[in-house]
Write a protein that holds these residues in place. Structure first.
Motif, PDB file in Angstrom:
ATOM      1  N   ARG A  58      -5.723  -7.015   5.635  1.00  0.00           N
ATOM      2  CA  ARG A  58      -6.722  -7.706   4.814  1.00  0.00           C
ATOM      3  C   ARG A  58      -8.138  -7.436   5.319  1.00  0.00           C
ATOM      4  O   ARG A  58      -9.054  -7.180   4.531  1.00  0.00           O
ATOM      5  CB  ARG A  58      -6.427  -9.209   4.808  1.00  0.00           C
ATOM      6  CG  ARG A  58      -7.259  -9.997   3.800  1.00  0.00           C
ATOM      7  CD  ARG A  58      -6.863 -11.448   3.803  1.00  0.00           C
ATOM      8  NE  ARG A  58      -5.457 -11.633   3.464  1.00  0.00           N
ATOM      9  CZ  ARG A  58      -4.524 -12.036   4.323  1.00  0.00           C
ATOM     10  NH1 ARG A  58      -4.841 -12.286   5.588  1.00  0.00           N
ATOM     11  NH2 ARG A  58      -3.280 -12.183   3.942  1.00  0.00           N
TER      12      ARG A  58
ATOM     13  N   SER B 101       1.329   4.304  -3.126  1.00  0.00           N
ATOM     14  CA  SER B 101       0.977   5.700  -2.893  1.00  0.00           C
ATOM     15  C   SER B 101       2.228   6.561  -3.056  1.00  0.00           C
ATOM     16  O   SER B 101       3.115   6.537  -2.197  1.00  0.00           O
ATOM     17  CB  SER B 101       0.401   5.874  -1.479  1.00  0.00           C
ATOM     18  OG  SER B 101       0.189   7.241  -1.179  1.00  0.00           O
TER      19      SER B 101
ATOM     20  N   LYS C 125      -6.031   8.040   1.868  1.00  0.00           N
ATOM     21  CA  LYS C 125      -5.190   6.838   1.931  1.00  0.00           C
ATOM     22  C   LYS C 125      -3.752   7.202   2.303  1.00  0.00           C
ATOM     23  O   LYS C 125      -3.120   6.527   3.121  1.00  0.00           O
ATOM     24  CB  LYS C 125      -5.227   6.115   0.590  1.00  0.00           C
ATOM     25  CG  LYS C 125      -6.578   5.490   0.261  1.00  0.00           C
ATOM     26  CD  LYS C 125      -6.573   4.875  -1.134  1.00  0.00           C
ATOM     27  CE  LYS C 125      -7.935   4.263  -1.463  1.00  0.00           C
ATOM     28  NZ  LYS C 125      -7.986   3.710  -2.836  1.00  0.00           N
TER      29      LYS C 125
ATOM     30  N   SER D  83     -10.391   8.550  -0.034  1.00  0.00           N
ATOM     31  CA  SER D  83      -9.844   9.234  -1.197  1.00  0.00           C
ATOM     32  C   SER D  83      -8.337   8.990  -1.262  1.00  0.00           C
ATOM     33  O   SER D  83      -7.732   8.418  -0.348  1.00  0.00           O
ATOM     34  CB  SER D  83     -10.133  10.735  -1.106  1.00  0.00           C
ATOM     35  OG  SER D  83      -9.463  11.295   0.014  1.00  0.00           O
TER      36      SER D  83
ATOM     37  N   MET E  81      -9.247  -3.698   4.498  1.00  0.00           N
ATOM     38  CA  MET E  81      -9.271  -3.227   3.112  1.00  0.00           C
ATOM     39  C   MET E  81     -10.610  -2.642   2.665  1.00  0.00           C
ATOM     40  O   MET E  81     -10.622  -1.628   1.941  1.00  0.00           O
ATOM     41  CB  MET E  81      -8.852  -4.357   2.174  1.00  0.00           C
ATOM     42  CG  MET E  81      -7.352  -4.591   2.149  1.00  0.00           C
ATOM     43  SD  MET E  81      -6.385  -3.106   1.780  1.00  0.00           S
ATOM     44  CE  MET E  81      -6.943  -2.731   0.119  1.00  0.00           C
ATOM     45  N   PRO E  82     -11.773  -3.201   3.038  1.00  0.00           N
ATOM     46  CA  PRO E  82     -13.029  -2.562   2.602  1.00  0.00           C
ATOM     47  C   PRO E  82     -13.143  -1.111   3.027  1.00  0.00           C
ATOM     48  O   PRO E  82     -13.630  -0.266   2.274  1.00  0.00           O
ATOM     49  CB  PRO E  82     -14.101  -3.439   3.257  1.00  0.00           C
ATOM     50  CG  PRO E  82     -13.457  -4.778   3.407  1.00  0.00           C
ATOM     51  CD  PRO E  82     -12.026  -4.482   3.722  1.00  0.00           C
ATOM     52  N   ARG E  83     -12.686  -0.774   4.216  1.00  0.00           N
ATOM     53  CA  ARG E  83     -12.747   0.605   4.686  1.00  0.00           C
ATOM     54  C   ARG E  83     -11.666   1.452   4.011  1.00  0.00           C
ATOM     55  O   ARG E  83     -11.866   2.641   3.740  1.00  0.00           O
ATOM     56  CB  ARG E  83     -12.596   0.648   6.195  1.00  0.00           C
ATOM     57  CG  ARG E  83     -13.635  -0.178   6.946  1.00  0.00           C
ATOM     58  CD  ARG E  83     -13.439  -0.099   8.437  1.00  0.00           C
ATOM     59  NE  ARG E  83     -13.686   1.247   8.927  1.00  0.00           N
ATOM     60  CZ  ARG E  83     -13.418   1.637  10.176  1.00  0.00           C
ATOM     61  NH1 ARG E  83     -12.869   0.780  11.033  1.00  0.00           N
ATOM     62  NH2 ARG E  83     -13.676   2.869  10.561  1.00  0.00           N
ATOM     63  N   TYR E  84     -10.518   0.847   3.749  1.00  0.00           N
ATOM     64  CA  TYR E  84      -9.431   1.580   3.105  1.00  0.00           C
ATOM     65  C   TYR E  84      -9.814   1.995   1.690  1.00  0.00           C
ATOM     66  O   TYR E  84      -9.502   3.112   1.238  1.00  0.00           O
ATOM     67  CB  TYR E  84      -8.179   0.706   3.074  1.00  0.00           C
ATOM     68  CG  TYR E  84      -6.976   1.360   2.428  1.00  0.00           C
ATOM     69  CD1 TYR E  84      -6.191   2.262   3.144  1.00  0.00           C
ATOM     70  CD2 TYR E  84      -6.608   1.071   1.112  1.00  0.00           C
ATOM     71  CE1 TYR E  84      -5.085   2.871   2.557  1.00  0.00           C
ATOM     72  CE2 TYR E  84      -5.514   1.665   0.521  1.00  0.00           C
ATOM     73  CZ  TYR E  84      -4.754   2.568   1.254  1.00  0.00           C
ATOM     74  OH  TYR E  84      -3.660   3.173   0.667  1.00  0.00           O
ATOM     75  N   LYS E  85     -10.518   1.131   0.970  1.00  0.00           N
ATOM     76  CA  LYS E  85     -10.902   1.425  -0.408  1.00  0.00           C
ATOM     77  C   LYS E  85     -11.899   2.583  -0.499  1.00  0.00           C
ATOM     78  O   LYS E  85     -12.014   3.212  -1.555  1.00  0.00           O
ATOM     79  CB  LYS E  85     -11.481   0.172  -1.066  1.00  0.00           C
ATOM     80  CG  LYS E  85     -10.456  -0.927  -1.286  1.00  0.00           C
ATOM     81  CD  LYS E  85     -11.102  -2.154  -1.912  1.00  0.00           C
ATOM     82  CE  LYS E  85     -10.073  -3.254  -2.156  1.00  0.00           C
ATOM     83  NZ  LYS E  85     -10.676  -4.478  -2.743  1.00  0.00           N
ATOM     84  N   ASN E  86     -12.612   2.841   0.578  1.00  0.00           N
ATOM     85  CA  ASN E  86     -13.585   3.932   0.567  1.00  0.00           C
ATOM     86  C   ASN E  86     -12.951   5.295   0.784  1.00  0.00           C
ATOM     87  O   ASN E  86     -13.640   6.315   0.688  1.00  0.00           O
ATOM     88  CB  ASN E  86     -14.649   3.694   1.645  1.00  0.00           C
ATOM     89  CG  ASN E  86     -15.580   2.552   1.291  1.00  0.00           C
ATOM     90  OD1 ASN E  86     -15.811   2.266   0.117  1.00  0.00           O
ATOM     91  ND2 ASN E  86     -16.110   1.887   2.310  1.00  0.00           N
TER      92      ASN E  86
ATOM     93  N   LEU F 275       0.834  -1.207   0.000  1.00  0.00           N
ATOM     94  CA  LEU F 275       0.000   0.000   0.000  1.00  0.00           C
ATOM     95  C   LEU F 275       0.869   1.259   0.000  1.00  0.00           C
ATOM     96  O   LEU F 275       0.562   2.242  -0.693  1.00  0.00           O
ATOM     97  CB  LEU F 275      -0.928  -0.006   1.203  1.00  0.00           C
ATOM     98  CG  LEU F 275      -1.992  -1.103   1.251  1.00  0.00           C
ATOM     99  CD1 LEU F 275      -2.814  -0.987   2.537  1.00  0.00           C
ATOM    100  CD2 LEU F 275      -2.898  -1.043   0.033  1.00  0.00           C
TER     101      LEU F 275
END
Length: 265
Positions: free
Chosen positions: A86, A60, A100, A96, A89-94, A56
């Motif tokens: 792991r 970036s 991030k 900007s 990740m669902p919260r990380y993808k949301n 990650l």
């Protein structure tokens, strides 16, 4: 012949001196040795069991360049385990792109802390995401014995330092068991509900009251006449009326008896 021997003797004496002088000049002409370049932080994270977090950071540009430049002056990074990343990740993808980057930079402080110094520090620390504005992006380090924990206002549970991934001045990297969540990006954790007040002690049950027996209430006496007799005289009058009452039936029956006697005659 003498001249040849003399020349050979001169060469034997001065040739080593000339070679030594030439070697000294050559050594002096060499460029100074540059200090070793700082290690690649993301590579060190990946080797220590933080491959997902290192990927990650590498993805970036802002976070990666900041991590690498911070290594020159001293940095301490906290990389979450692969399992922690792991599940997060669902919260990380949301988030900007800026969000991030801020989250990743939130996992490092711009100071080198060796394991011993980290265990002796307690309190609030600024991170690489801190920019001096209202968004502080800081967390609190707490030590309980040998256990080092990191607490943020957006999480109910503190992250625990599991192991040392890399430690060589000016860079230290530690593995933690969860992703650090800054309150600037996530909702603050709810305060625990206060403990309910103890229930008041109930009074001992009281014995039921005995119900009073109701006596029939006599009709209220009517207004007394102005010439009403005293109470003792009213009692005597009642007795007289009671004794005279049996005579009334015979007066009514007497005509009937006389009529029956006449008929029989």
């Amino acid at each position: 012949m003498r001249r040849l021997h003399l020349a050979a003797a001169v060469l034997a004496v001065f040739l080593p001196l000339a070679v030594s002088a030439a070697g000294g000049k050559a050594a002096a002409a060499k460029a100074p040795v540059a200090p070793p370049a700082p290690p690649n932080i993301t590579a060190a994270m990946a080797k220590g069991g933080c491959k997902a977090f290192a990927a990650l950071v590498a993805a970036s540009p802002d976070a990666h360049s900041t991590f690498q430049s911070a290594g020159d002056g001293g940095v301490t990074a906290f990389c979450p385990s692969d399992d922690a990343v792991r599940s997060f990740m669902p919260r990380y993808k949301n988030l900007s792109a800026d969000g991030k980057a801020s989250l990743l930079l939130f996992h490092a402080v711009p100071v080198y802390y060796a394991p011993r110094s980290l265990k002796s520090n307690n309190g609030v620390m600024n991170t690489l995401a801190t920019d001096g504005s209202a968004n502080n992006f800081n967390f609190t380090v707490q030590n309980e014995g040998e256990q080092v924990t990191i607490k943020t206002d957006a999480s109910d549970h503190a992250a625990r330092v599991k192991s040392t991934v890399y430690d060589k001045d000016p860079i230290a990297i530690y593995a933690v068991d969860t992703v650090l969540e800054p309150v600037e990006l996530f909702e603050p954790a709810e305060s625990p509900a206060p403990a309910p007040a103890p229930a008041p002690v109930a009074d001992a049950p009281k014995a039921p009251k005995k119900q009073a027996r109701h006596r029939p209430v006599a009709d209220a006496p009517g207004p007394a006449a102005e010439d009403a007799a005293p109470a003792d005289q009213r009692k005597n009058s009642k007795k007289s009326a009671a004794s005279a009452a049996p005579c009334l039936p015979w007066a009514a029956v007497l005509p009937v008896v006389v009529a029956v006697a006449a008929a029989l005659a």
